[in-house]
Write an enzyme that holds these catalytic residues in place. Sequence first.
Site, short mmCIF file in Angstrom:
data_model
loop_
_atom_site.label_atom_id
_atom_site.label_comp_id
_atom_site.label_asym_id
_atom_site.label_seq_id
_atom_site.Cartn_x
_atom_site.Cartn_y
_atom_site.Cartn_z
N THR A 48 0.83 -1.21 0.00
CA THR A 48 0.00 0.00 0.00
C THR A 48 0.86 1.26 0.00
O THR A 48 1.99 1.24 0.50
CB THR A 48 -0.90 0.00 1.26
OG1 THR A 48 -1.49 1.29 1.41
CG2 THR A 48 -0.11 -0.31 2.53
N ASP A 49 0.29 2.34 -0.51
CA ASP A 49 1.03 3.62 -0.48
C ASP A 49 1.19 4.13 0.95
O ASP A 49 2.01 5.01 1.21
CB ASP A 49 0.35 4.68 -1.35
CG ASP A 49 -1.07 5.03 -0.93
OD1 ASP A 49 -1.60 4.42 0.02
OD2 ASP A 49 -1.67 5.93 -1.56
N GLU A 50 0.41 3.57 1.90
CA GLU A 50 0.50 4.04 3.28
C GLU A 50 1.85 3.75 3.92
O GLU A 50 2.18 4.34 4.95
CB GLU A 50 -0.63 3.44 4.14
CG GLU A 50 -1.98 3.89 3.66
CD GLU A 50 -3.09 3.76 4.69
OE1 GLU A 50 -2.82 3.58 5.88
OE2 GLU A 50 -4.26 3.84 4.27
N TYR B 87 -1.55 -0.37 11.21
CA TYR B 87 -1.79 -1.05 9.92
C TYR B 87 -0.61 -0.83 8.97
O TYR B 87 -0.03 -1.80 8.46
CB TYR B 87 -3.09 -0.54 9.28
CG TYR B 87 -3.18 -0.82 7.79
CD1 TYR B 87 -3.36 -2.12 7.33
CD2 TYR B 87 -3.05 0.20 6.84
CE1 TYR B 87 -3.41 -2.40 5.97
CE2 TYR B 87 -3.11 -0.06 5.49
CZ TYR B 87 -3.29 -1.36 5.05
OH TYR B 87 -3.34 -1.63 3.70
N LYS C 39 2.22 -3.45 7.37
CA LYS C 39 2.40 -3.64 5.92
C LYS C 39 3.86 -3.35 5.52
O LYS C 39 4.44 -4.06 4.70
CB LYS C 39 1.45 -2.72 5.13
CG LYS C 39 -0.02 -3.07 5.23
CD LYS C 39 -0.39 -4.42 4.63
CE LYS C 39 -0.32 -4.45 3.12
NZ LYS C 39 -0.81 -5.76 2.59
P1 NAD Z 1 -10.24 -6.62 2.76
O1 NAD Z 1 -10.18 -6.36 4.22
O2 NAD Z 1 -11.47 -6.27 2.00
O3 NAD Z 1 -9.95 -8.17 2.47
C1 NAD Z 1 -8.97 -8.88 3.16
C2 NAD Z 1 -9.25 -10.37 2.96
O4 NAD Z 1 -8.20 -11.10 3.61
C3 NAD Z 1 -10.57 -10.84 3.58
O5 NAD Z 1 -11.25 -11.67 2.68
C4 NAD Z 1 -10.13 -11.62 4.81
O6 NAD Z 1 -11.02 -12.66 5.17
C5 NAD Z 1 -8.79 -12.16 4.35
N1 NAD Z 1 -7.90 -12.47 5.49
C6 NAD Z 1 -7.66 -11.71 6.59
N2 NAD Z 1 -6.79 -12.34 7.40
C7 NAD Z 1 -6.47 -13.51 6.79
C8 NAD Z 1 -5.61 -14.58 7.15
N3 NAD Z 1 -4.92 -14.57 8.28
N4 NAD Z 1 -5.50 -15.62 6.29
C9 NAD Z 1 -6.21 -15.65 5.14
N5 NAD Z 1 -7.06 -14.67 4.77
C10 NAD Z 1 -7.18 -13.61 5.58
O7 NAD Z 1 -8.97 -5.87 2.16
P2 NAD Z 1 -8.76 -5.19 0.72
O8 NAD Z 1 -9.17 -3.77 0.81
O9 NAD Z 1 -9.29 -6.06 -0.33
O10 NAD Z 1 -7.16 -5.20 0.67
C11 NAD Z 1 -6.48 -6.31 0.12
C12 NAD Z 1 -4.98 -6.02 0.15
O11 NAD Z 1 -4.70 -4.84 -0.58
C13 NAD Z 1 -4.45 -5.77 1.56
O12 NAD Z 1 -3.19 -6.40 1.65
C14 NAD Z 1 -4.30 -4.26 1.65
O13 NAD Z 1 -3.26 -3.93 2.52
C15 NAD Z 1 -3.97 -3.91 0.20
N6 NAD Z 1 -4.38 -2.57 -0.27
C16 NAD Z 1 -5.66 -2.13 -0.10
C17 NAD Z 1 -6.03 -0.89 -0.63
C18 NAD Z 1 -7.45 -0.38 -0.50
O14 NAD Z 1 -7.72 0.77 -0.86
N7 NAD Z 1 -8.41 -1.16 -0.02
C19 NAD Z 1 -5.10 -0.12 -1.33
C20 NAD Z 1 -3.79 -0.60 -1.45
C21 NAD Z 1 -3.44 -1.83 -0.94
O1 DAU Z 2 -4.05 4.16 0.58
C1 DAU Z 2 -4.34 2.79 0.58
C2 DAU Z 2 -5.12 2.43 1.82
O2 DAU Z 2 -6.44 2.95 1.64
C3 DAU Z 2 -5.17 0.92 2.05
O3 DAU Z 2 -3.88 0.48 2.33
C4 DAU Z 2 -6.11 0.59 3.22
O4 DAU Z 2 -6.23 -0.81 3.35
C5 DAU Z 2 -7.47 1.18 2.92
O5 DAU Z 2 -8.36 0.94 3.99
C6 DAU Z 2 -7.35 2.68 2.67
O6 DAU Z 2 -6.98 3.38 3.88
P1 DAU Z 2 -7.63 4.80 4.30
O7 DAU Z 2 -7.45 4.96 5.74
O8 DAU Z 2 -7.14 5.88 3.40
O9 DAU Z 2 -9.18 4.49 3.88
P2 DAU Z 2 -10.54 4.78 4.63
O10 DAU Z 2 -11.63 4.45 3.67
O11 DAU Z 2 -10.60 4.17 5.98
O12 DAU Z 2 -10.52 6.35 4.82
C7 DAU Z 2 -10.37 7.23 3.71
C8 DAU Z 2 -10.31 8.65 4.26
O13 DAU Z 2 -11.61 8.98 4.78
C9 DAU Z 2 -9.35 8.84 5.42
O14 DAU Z 2 -8.76 10.12 5.32
C10 DAU Z 2 -10.24 8.75 6.66
C11 DAU Z 2 -11.55 9.32 6.18
N1 DAU Z 2 -12.77 8.77 6.80
C12 DAU Z 2 -12.92 7.41 6.84
C13 DAU Z 2 -14.04 6.83 7.40
C14 DAU Z 2 -14.19 5.34 7.47
C15 DAU Z 2 -13.75 9.60 7.27
O15 DAU Z 2 -13.63 10.85 7.21
N2 DAU Z 2 -14.88 9.05 7.82
C16 DAU Z 2 -15.04 7.69 7.94
O16 DAU Z 2 -16.08 7.26 8.50
#
Ligand code: NAD
Ligand code: DAU
Length: 339
Positions: free
Chosen positions: A125-127, A153, A157
Site C-alpha cells: 500500500t502507499d500508506e 496497519y 504492511k
Molecule cells: P479486505 O479487508 O477487503 O480483504 C482482506 C481479505 O483477507 C478478507 O477476505 C479476509 O477474510 C482475508 N484475510 C484476513 N486475514 C487472513 C488470514 N490470516 N488468512 C487468510 N485470509 C485472511 O482488504 P482489501 O481492501 O481487499 O485489501 C487487500 C490487500 O490490498 C491488503 O493487503 C491491503 O493492505 C492492500 N491494499 C488495499 C487498498 C485499498 O484501498 N483497499 C489499497 C492498497 C493496498
Molecule cells: O491508501 C491505501 C489504503 O487505503 C489501504 O492500504 C487501506 O487498506 C485502505 O483501507 C485505505 O486506507 P484509508 O485509511 O485511506 O481508507 P478509509 O476508507 O478508511 O478512509 C479514507 C479517508 O476517509 C481517510 O482520510 C479517513 C476518512 N474517513 C474514513 C471513514 C471510514 C472519514 O472521514 N470518515 C469515515 O467514517
Amino acid sequence: MKVLVTGGAGFIGSNFVYYELKHHPEDEIVCLDKLTYAGNLETLKDAMNNPKFKFVKGDISDRDFIFDLFEKERFDIVVNFAAESHVDRSIEDPEIFVKTNVLGTTTLLDAVKKFGIKRFHQVSTDEVYGDLPLERKDLFFTEETPLHTSSPYSSAKAAADLFVLAYHRTYGLPVTISRCSNNYGPYHFPEKLIPLIISRALNDETIPVYGTGENVRDWLHVEDHCSAIDLIIRNGKDGEVYNIGGHNERTNLEVVKTILKALNKPESLITFVSDRKGHDLRYAIDPTKIETELGWKPKYTFDTGIPVTIEWYLNNREWWENIINGEYQNYYEKMYGDR
Ligand code: NAD
Ligand code: DAU
C-alpha cells in the site's frame, strides 16, 4: 499456470479473482481466505461453478496448513492480498495486524522458499510511505520515497514489505511488490469511506467525516489496480517495487459531496466527527515506473469510476445490506457511538 490468490474473498482479492478468470481463462485460480469479518463467500458466488476456480478456507499464518497446501498444489504464482486492512481497527487492536500482515506474509515466504515458485507478489500500500503535506501539491510518492509509517496497519504492511525484499536478497526468491493508492469499486466493505458514504446516504443516514475533511486520498478504481497487478506478476522484474495510482486526488469532503450530489441527497447529512488518531494528511502516487516499464494505463478516472460504482451499489443492495444488518451494526456503534 496455477495462481494462488490469498484474501480472495475480500474487496480487491475478489475483484482480482474475477479479473484473472476473465483475462486468463487458461489459468487455474486457487483462492485461500480465512473468512474474517471482511471475507464473504457471497462475493465469490459467480466464480464457484467455474472449473478453473477453487476456494480453500484457511489462515496464511497457519504454518502446517500453508506448507501442506503448497506441497499439494505446487503453485506457479502467489499473489498475497490477505491482510487486516482497516486503519481504524488497527488503532483499536494492533496485534492481529502483526499476526496476519507480518507473520502471515513470512509464513507464505517460507513456503515459497521450500517449494519453489515463479513469482511471489506482495500487495502492499502507499500508506507505507506515510503522508505528504497538504500544501505541497508538487510532491508525490515514488518507489524511492523512504518508508515512514503512521498507523499500526501501515507499520505492519511496511514490515511485511521489508521481509519480502529480504527473502529476495538473502534467499533469491522471485518477488515483486506493488504499492497502490486508495481503491474503490464493487464488493468494498462498508467500513471504508466510499461504500460507507453510498450505503449510509441511500439510507438517509449521517455521513461521519473525520476532522475537517481536508485530508486527501488518491482514488483508483479496483479494476485498474487488478490490471496493474496482472501486468506485474507476468512481466514485472524480480525484486522490484511498483507504485500504482492514477492521479485522482480528492479531499474527503470533495468525495462525500460528489457522491451525495450523484445520489441527489442533501449535504446536511455530513457530520464532522473527531479526527482519526495519527491521521495521514495526503497520499499521492507517482506511477511513472509502472507506466513506462510495463505500459500500464488506468481505464477509469475518478469522474468515470464513481458513477459506475454507485450504480453497482444500487444494483447490488442485497450484498451490502446483508453486511450492514449483521455484526457490522455493533462495529459502527463502537467506533462512531460517542465520536
Ligand atoms: P479486505 O479487508 O477487503 O480483504 C482482506 C481479505 O483477507 C478478507 O477476505 C479476509 O477474510 C482475508 N484475510 C484476513 N486475514 C487472513 C488470514 N490470516 N488468512 C487468510 N485470509 C485472511 O482488504 P482489501 O481492501 O481487499 O485489501 C487487500 C490487500 O490490498 C491488503 O493487503 C491491503 O493492505 C492492500 N491494499 C488495499 C487498498 C485499498 O484501498 N483497499 C489499497 C492498497 C493496498
Ligand atoms: O491508501 C491505501 C489504503 O487505503 C489501504 O492500504 C487501506 O487498506 C485502505 O483501507 C485505505 O486506507 P484509508 O485509511 O485511506 O481508507 P478509509 O476508507 O478508511 O478512509 C479514507 C479517508 O476517509 C481517510 O482520510 C479517513 C476518512 N474517513 C474514513 C471513514 C471510514 C472519514 O472521514 N470518515 C469515515 O467514517
